[in-house]
Design an enzyme around this catalytic site. Structure first.
Site, PDB file in Angstrom:
ATOM      1  N   LEU A   1       0.820  -1.206   0.000  1.00 39.47           N
ATOM      2  CA  LEU A   1       0.000   0.000   0.000  1.00 39.47           C
ATOM      3  C   LEU A   1       0.862   1.267   0.000  1.00 39.47           C
ATOM      4  CD1 LEU A   1      -2.831  -0.857   2.546  1.00 39.47           C
ATOM      5  CD2 LEU A   1      -3.152  -0.296   0.131  1.00 39.47           C
ATOM      6  N   ASP A   2       0.290   2.319  -0.615  1.00 38.63           N
ATOM      7  CA  ASP A   2       0.878   3.659  -0.557  1.00 38.63           C
ATOM      8  C   ASP A   2       2.298   3.715  -1.113  1.00 38.63           C
ATOM      9  OD1 ASP A   2      -1.465   4.613   0.699  1.00 38.63           O
ATOM     10  OD2 ASP A   2      -0.711   3.967   2.658  1.00 38.63           O
ATOM     11  N   ARG A   3       2.589   2.857  -2.079  1.00 41.59           N
ATOM     12  CA  ARG A   3       3.890   2.817  -2.743  1.00 41.59           C
ATOM     13  C   ARG A   3       5.028   2.437  -1.812  1.00 41.59           C
ATOM     14  NH1 ARG A   3       2.019   2.330  -7.442  1.00 41.59           N
ATOM     15  NH2 ARG A   3       4.057   2.773  -8.317  1.00 41.59           N
ATOM     16  N   MET A   4       4.685   1.893  -0.642  1.00 40.26           N
ATOM     17  CA  MET A   4       5.710   1.480   0.314  1.00 40.26           C
ATOM     18  C   MET A   4       6.075   0.016   0.061  1.00 40.26           C
ATOM     19  SD  MET A   4       6.496   4.145   2.041  1.00 40.26           S
ATOM     20  CE  MET A   4       7.275   3.558   3.550  1.00 40.26           C
ATOM     21  N   HIS A   5       6.525  -0.238  -1.157  1.00 35.42           N
ATOM     22  CA  HIS A   5       6.782  -1.602  -1.604  1.00 35.42           C
ATOM     23  C   HIS A   5       7.979  -2.212  -0.876  1.00 35.42           C
ATOM     24  CE1 HIS A   5       3.979  -0.408  -4.620  1.00 35.42           C
ATOM     25  NE2 HIS A   5       4.832   0.355  -5.274  1.00 35.42           N
TER      26      HIS A   5
END
Length: 217
Positions: free
Chosen positions: A194-198
């Site tokens: 989520l939220d580009r917090m890969h």
């Protein structure tokens, strides 16, 4: 009325990734073992052609090129694919024996990125694979001067028919065709969050063995 096609609105195209975090403790100590696990997951998920990978090469002058090829072997020595030695990628690798591979398994929110050095495999290994291919693919390897300019589809088809007539069965292995092995020096396992917090976990080869590091997304 203006019939010119309008480009899509790309800025709004996005997908939300969510799932369990990928932790260092989740991964095998060896990246090839970890790749094997994830590859089986891709198979189990029913992904089409999970062995399709983007192969990026560069010429001696640094001009890059990329294309999709199929992984045809994987063991502790590295990752194997086959091609025409005289193709664009073959010429690149003759000048600059380094490559990058990318497995884009987006339906299961995963990618694997590999960087390594490249060598040709033995003629015996190449011949064993060549002779396992369907007859038409073997003739096609002879018919296509890969990456060379051809005048027409008809010319290509005529060459195929000529070679099929020459070898109605068991065509020999072309001397300009064979396999390459990418020996990894880095392997990165990416899992969408989520939220580009890969999650990005990278194995880096060192003299004692592999070092596992987390990279910022």
């Amino acid at each position: 009325m203006d019939a010119t096609p309008r480009p899509p609105t790309l800025a709004g195209l996005r997908r939300t990734y969510e799932g369990e975090p990928l932790l260092e403790s989740d991964l095998a100590s060896d990246p090839i073992a970890q790749f094997t696990t994830w590859f089986q997951d891709a198979l189990d998920a029913g992904l089409p052609e999970p062995n399709a990978m983007v192969l990026a090469t560069a010429s001696a002058g640094g001009r890059p090129s990329a294309r999709t090829v199929l992984l045809k072997g994987c063991d502790e020595r590295g990752f194997v694919f086959y091609t025409n030695y005289e193709s664009r990628k073959g010429r690149d690798l003759a000048e600059n024996a380094r490559a990058s591979l990318l497995f884009p398994w987006h339906p299961i929110r995963r990618q694997v990125r590999i960087e390594g050095t490249v060598t040709r495999i033995s003629h015996e290994e190449s011949a064993a694979y060549f002779n396992s291919r369907p007859y038409g693919s073997r003739i096609g390897a002879w018919a296509s001067r890969q990456s060379a300019v051809v005048r027409s589809r008809e010319e290509l088809d005529a060459r195929y028919e000529e070679l099929a007539a020459r070898w109605p069965e068991d065509p020999p292995v072309p001397d300009f065709w064979g396999g390459y092995r990418v020996r990894p020096i880095e392997m990165e396992f990416w899992q969408g969050q989520l939220d580009r917090m890969h999650d990005r976990l990278r194995y880096r080869r060192t003299r004692p063995g592999w070092v596992l590091e987390r990279l910022a997304p």
